[in-house]
Scaffold this active site. Structure first.
Site, short mmCIF file in Angstrom:
data_model
loop_
_atom_site.label_atom_id
_atom_site.label_comp_id
_atom_site.label_asym_id
_atom_site.label_seq_id
_atom_site.Cartn_x
_atom_site.Cartn_y
_atom_site.Cartn_z
N LYS A 1 53.46 23.53 39.43
CA LYS A 1 52.41 22.73 38.56
C LYS A 1 50.97 23.22 38.62
O LYS A 1 50.19 23.65 39.83
CB LYS A 1 52.59 21.57 39.39
N THR B 1 58.13 19.64 39.07
CA THR B 1 56.43 20.01 38.86
C THR B 1 55.78 18.26 39.13
O THR B 1 54.36 18.85 39.52
CB THR B 1 55.89 20.55 38.04
N ASP B 2 56.34 17.52 38.35
CA ASP B 2 55.18 16.30 38.79
C ASP B 2 55.51 15.59 40.60
O ASP B 2 54.80 15.41 41.27
CB ASP B 2 56.49 14.74 37.98
N PHE C 1 21.48 55.63 36.82
CA PHE C 1 22.98 56.44 36.17
C PHE C 1 22.94 57.64 35.28
O PHE C 1 22.12 57.09 34.35
CB PHE C 1 23.46 55.00 35.29
N ARG D 1 17.35 51.37 36.41
CA ARG D 1 18.03 50.12 35.54
C ARG D 1 17.79 48.65 36.00
O ARG D 1 18.08 49.50 37.85
CB ARG D 1 18.93 50.45 35.10
N GLN E 1 29.95 51.73 40.83
CA GLN E 1 31.32 52.04 41.74
C GLN E 1 30.79 52.66 42.97
O GLN E 1 31.38 51.70 43.98
CB GLN E 1 31.68 53.54 41.12
N ASN F 1 30.36 45.50 34.14
CA ASN F 1 28.35 45.25 34.88
C ASN F 1 28.10 44.43 33.31
O ASN F 1 28.15 44.84 31.73
CB ASN F 1 28.57 47.01 34.11
N HIS G 1 24.99 44.31 31.05
CA HIS G 1 24.35 45.27 30.89
C HIS G 1 22.71 44.40 30.35
O HIS G 1 23.01 43.20 29.56
CB HIS G 1 25.00 45.93 29.57
#
Length: 298
Positions: free
Chosen positions: A11, A56-57, A153, A170, A225, A251, A253
């Site tokens: 469920k 599932t109930d 970067f 940045r 990374q 990321n 941006h």
């Protein structure tokens, strides 16, 4: 020859809200619970014989009944309670997987019964039990963080299709999706190789969360990374009960807006926050002696 491969059923996304009323100071737990069972159930697929199937109930109803009977503390404890119940109470069920998302609420100032939905991250856990051992993976998702500086970067590969300029400063922003693995937890509550399994899941979660935040804020980032590795390593350094961390970092941006057409300069103050496309950085940081991952990662 055609054969039946691995299978499970359950469920998905049972929403349960549990209120604990202690006088005027109420406590609220808001969960999304998904259960999944597997075992000696080939016949339901091959012949339509349902005699081994716990509906599932019934799984959904168990979540609600256990919320009432046992209450809900740490979601890891509730997930393990459910997983062990399904396996130990049903001969045909050999393995149970319970995944829980917890949505945070904050107490509205000045009231013991009024709450404000937190806009922060979602706490997560997955518990798996096979009758002899339990595995637990804890974590969080959508932990949105941003550094306004101390990120660069440059020095990357440049080919015929590269247009991205190098930058020495940045904005670095991401929405952290992290999972961390504890050692196997047998039914007696002790960890693998005699180590104590964490008994205070809430404390362990907060320690891991704070380690992620501290590493993100404190790392001078030359790439997302590098930041990912620093975050995973900080969790392992601060949380000895954790042996592996998996991270997924989009990321988010931020691009500097060109205001020259309006006769304005832009000294790194006004940005466009772009939602897509985005870079997606994923990785695993683990101890070199970490035991093999259990099925809770699945």
């Amino acid at each position: 020859m055609i054969v039946l491969g691995p299978n499970r059923y359950g469920k998905a996304e049972t929403r349960v809200v549990r209120i604990t009323r202690n006088g005027d100071a109420h406590r609220l737990k808001d969960l999304n619970v998904s259960t999944s069972l597997s075992g000696a159930m080939d016949d339901v697929h091959l012949t339509g014989d349902n005699s081994a199937v716990l509906t599932t109930d019934a799984q959904k109803n168990t979540v609600y009944a256990f919320a009432r009977k046992h209450g809900i503390g740490a979601i890891e404890d509730f997930a393990l309670l459910l997983a062990r119940h399904f396996v130990d109470s049903q001969p045909s069920v050999h393995r149970a997987r319970v995944a829980i998302d917890e949505y945070a609420w904050e107490r509205n100032a000045g009231s013991g019964h009024s709450f404000l939905r937190s806009g922060g991250e979602v706490r997560t856990c997955v518990a798996h039990y096979d009758g002899s051992a339990a595995w637990t993976v804890c974590g969080l998702r959508d932990l949105v963080v941003l550094n306004t500086t101390n990120s660069e970067f440059r020095g990357f590969v440049k080919d015929a299709y590269t247009t991205l300029p190098e930058t020495g400063d940045r904005i670095l922003a991401t929405a952290v999706d992290a999972s961390w693995r504890h050692t196997a937890t047998p039914p007696d509550g002790t960890g693998a190789a005699g180590e104590e399994a964490p008994t205070d899941w809430d404390k362990s979660y907060e320690s891991a969360r704070q380690a992620l935040l501290a590493a993100f804020a404190g790392t001078y980032s030359r790439s997302l990374q590098q930041t990912l590795y620093a975050m995973g390593a900080r969790v392992l350094a601060d949380c000895p009960e954790i042996c592996e961390v998996r991270l997924s970092l989009p990321n988010r941006h931020h691009f500097l807006v060109d205001l020259a057409p309006f006769g304005l300069d832009n000294p790194d103050e006004v940005y466009l926050a772009a939602d897509r496309p985005y870079g997606l950085i994923e990785g695993t940081v683990l101890r070199d002696d970490a035991p093999p991952a259990g099925p809770a990662w699945e």
